[in-house]
Design an enzyme around this catalytic site. Structure first.
Site, PDB file in Angstrom:
ATOM      1  N   LEU A  85      32.978  -9.579 -21.111  1.00 14.73           N
ATOM      2  CA  LEU A  85      34.327 -10.092 -21.261  1.00 14.73           C
ATOM      3  C   LEU A  85      34.363 -10.809 -22.607  1.00 14.73           C
ATOM      4  CD1 LEU A  85      35.048 -11.653 -17.734  1.00 14.73           C
ATOM      5  CD2 LEU A  85      35.319  -9.275 -18.489  1.00 14.73           C
ATOM      6  N   HIS A  86      34.969 -10.175 -23.595  1.00 14.37           N
ATOM      7  CA  HIS A  86      34.937 -10.731 -24.947  1.00 14.37           C
ATOM      8  C   HIS A  86      36.303 -11.286 -25.310  1.00 14.37           C
ATOM      9  CE1 HIS A  86      33.018 -11.186 -28.914  1.00 14.37           C
ATOM     10  NE2 HIS A  86      34.260 -11.053 -29.370  1.00 14.37           N
ATOM     11  N   CYS A  98      30.859 -15.250 -32.396  1.00 10.39           N
ATOM     12  CA  CYS A  98      31.645 -14.243 -31.670  1.00 10.39           C
ATOM     13  C   CYS A  98      31.483 -12.837 -32.231  1.00 10.39           C
ATOM     14  CB  CYS A  98      33.112 -14.640 -31.670  1.00 10.39           C
ATOM     15  SG  CYS A  98      33.435 -16.246 -30.901  1.00 10.39           S
ATOM     16  N   ASP A 152      38.776 -25.498 -22.277  1.00  9.11           N
ATOM     17  CA  ASP A 152      38.746 -24.039 -22.090  1.00  9.11           C
ATOM     18  C   ASP A 152      39.959 -23.654 -21.255  1.00  9.11           C
ATOM     19  OD1 ASP A 152      38.213 -21.366 -21.599  1.00  9.11           O
ATOM     20  OD2 ASP A 152      36.059 -21.676 -21.344  1.00  9.11           O
ATOM     21  N   ARG A 199      41.095 -20.514 -20.817  1.00  7.62           N
ATOM     22  CA  ARG A 199      41.096 -19.097 -20.497  1.00  7.62           C
ATOM     23  C   ARG A 199      41.243 -18.837 -18.997  1.00  7.62           C
ATOM     24  NH1 ARG A 199      35.752 -17.548 -23.807  1.00  7.62           N
ATOM     25  NH2 ARG A 199      35.157 -19.538 -22.842  1.00  7.62           N
ATOM     26  N   SER A 229      26.716 -12.263 -20.920  1.00  2.71           N
ATOM     27  CA  SER A 229      27.309 -13.547 -21.257  1.00  2.71           C
ATOM     28  C   SER A 229      26.264 -14.646 -21.181  1.00  2.71           C
ATOM     29  CB  SER A 229      28.456 -13.875 -20.289  1.00  2.71           C
ATOM     30  OG  SER A 229      29.042 -15.119 -20.604  1.00  2.71           O
ATOM     31  N   LYS A 289      32.104 -17.767 -16.520  1.00  9.72           N
ATOM     32  CA  LYS A 289      32.638 -16.419 -16.347  1.00  9.72           C
ATOM     33  C   LYS A 289      32.132 -15.801 -15.047  1.00  9.72           C
ATOM     34  CE  LYS A 289      33.330 -15.306 -21.242  1.00  9.72           C
ATOM     35  NZ  LYS A 289      32.983 -14.389 -22.357  1.00  9.72           N
TER      36      LYS A 289
END
Length: 233
Positions: free
Chosen positions: A67-68, A84, A143, A145, A166, A171
């Site tokens: 999951l990028h 990244c 965070d 996300r 990861s 995640k």
């Protein structure tokens, strides 16, 4: 599509996150041949991309999944302030060889705070704050996300058990809450640089990322279980 919940045996079951996929096309790259499929998150309007290897995993091995989160500065411009872009390249090479999928999650710049706020956070980092403190100084989440769309895309692709590429245990836990079983955490640590060492040290010390940064012991795959509230639509 609704987001109501039903009850089964006393446990609430979340309705599927609304996503839809487009056609599957060939994607030749510097890392080898892939196939690609665009996905739309109908709750947010974000468009994500699944980049998959034509190779199948070895017998008995779950597919690799990365999951990028979108990182314009690192992925496109090769910024040394983060890792990244190098993680993206490493993941594509490994997925191409071993089989699996990379989900490129757009709208997650700066751990979800957006590009403009990310640059503001960089300015605060240059003034002495670390990456966590900079977000807090801006009144923003450390965070922001959400992985519900990612989990639903994986489910739609039939990827219910995965090996997750990861260093971030968050995640794994978020995917588990959404019904995707992570059978193994595969580290994606790349060599640190002088320009990103403090950033990576903060992720290790304050965000529980599984990084060695020169430690004698290699990065492990064990993740301590914890509970997370999934972000609301």
């Amino acid at each position: 599509m609704t987001t109501s919940t039903t009850h089964d045996g006393g446990r609430a079951a979340r309705a599927p996150h609304p996503v839809s996929g487009g056609p599957i096309v060939q994607l030749p790259t510097a890392f080898g041949e892939f196939v690609a499929q665009a996905w739309t998150d109908h709750a947010t309007g974000a468009e994500h991309l699944a980049v998959s290897s034509p190779n199948t995993p070895r017998p008995g091995k779950a597919p690799l999944v990365r999951l990028h989160s979108e990182c314009l500065t690192g992925d496109v411009f090769g910024s040394y302030r983060c890792d990244c872009g190098e993680q993206l390249a490493y993941a594509l090479e490994l997925i191409r060889e071993e089989g699996g999928t990379l989900l490129y999650l757009r709208g997650q710049e700066g751990r979800g705070i957006g590009l403009a706020n990310k640059i503001k956070a960089y300015a605060l980092q240059e003034a002495g704050f670390d990456t966590v403190e900079a977000n807090e100084q801006l009144g923003l989440p450390v965070d922001a996300r959400c992985y519900k769309a990612a989990a639903q895309i994986l489910a739609e692709m039939g990827l219910h058990e995965i090996r997750l590429l990861s260093n971030n245990p968050d995640k794994q836990n978020r995917l588990a809450e959404a019904g995707v079983k992570v059978v193994e955490m595969v580290p994606t640590e790349v060599p640190s640089r002088e320009e990103n060492l403090r950033y990576l040290q903060t992720k290790k010390d304050r965000m529980d990322h599984r990084l060695t940064l020169g430690d004698t012991e290699p990065a492990g795959t064990h993740v301590t279980a914890s509970t997370f509230e999934l972000d609301q639509d």
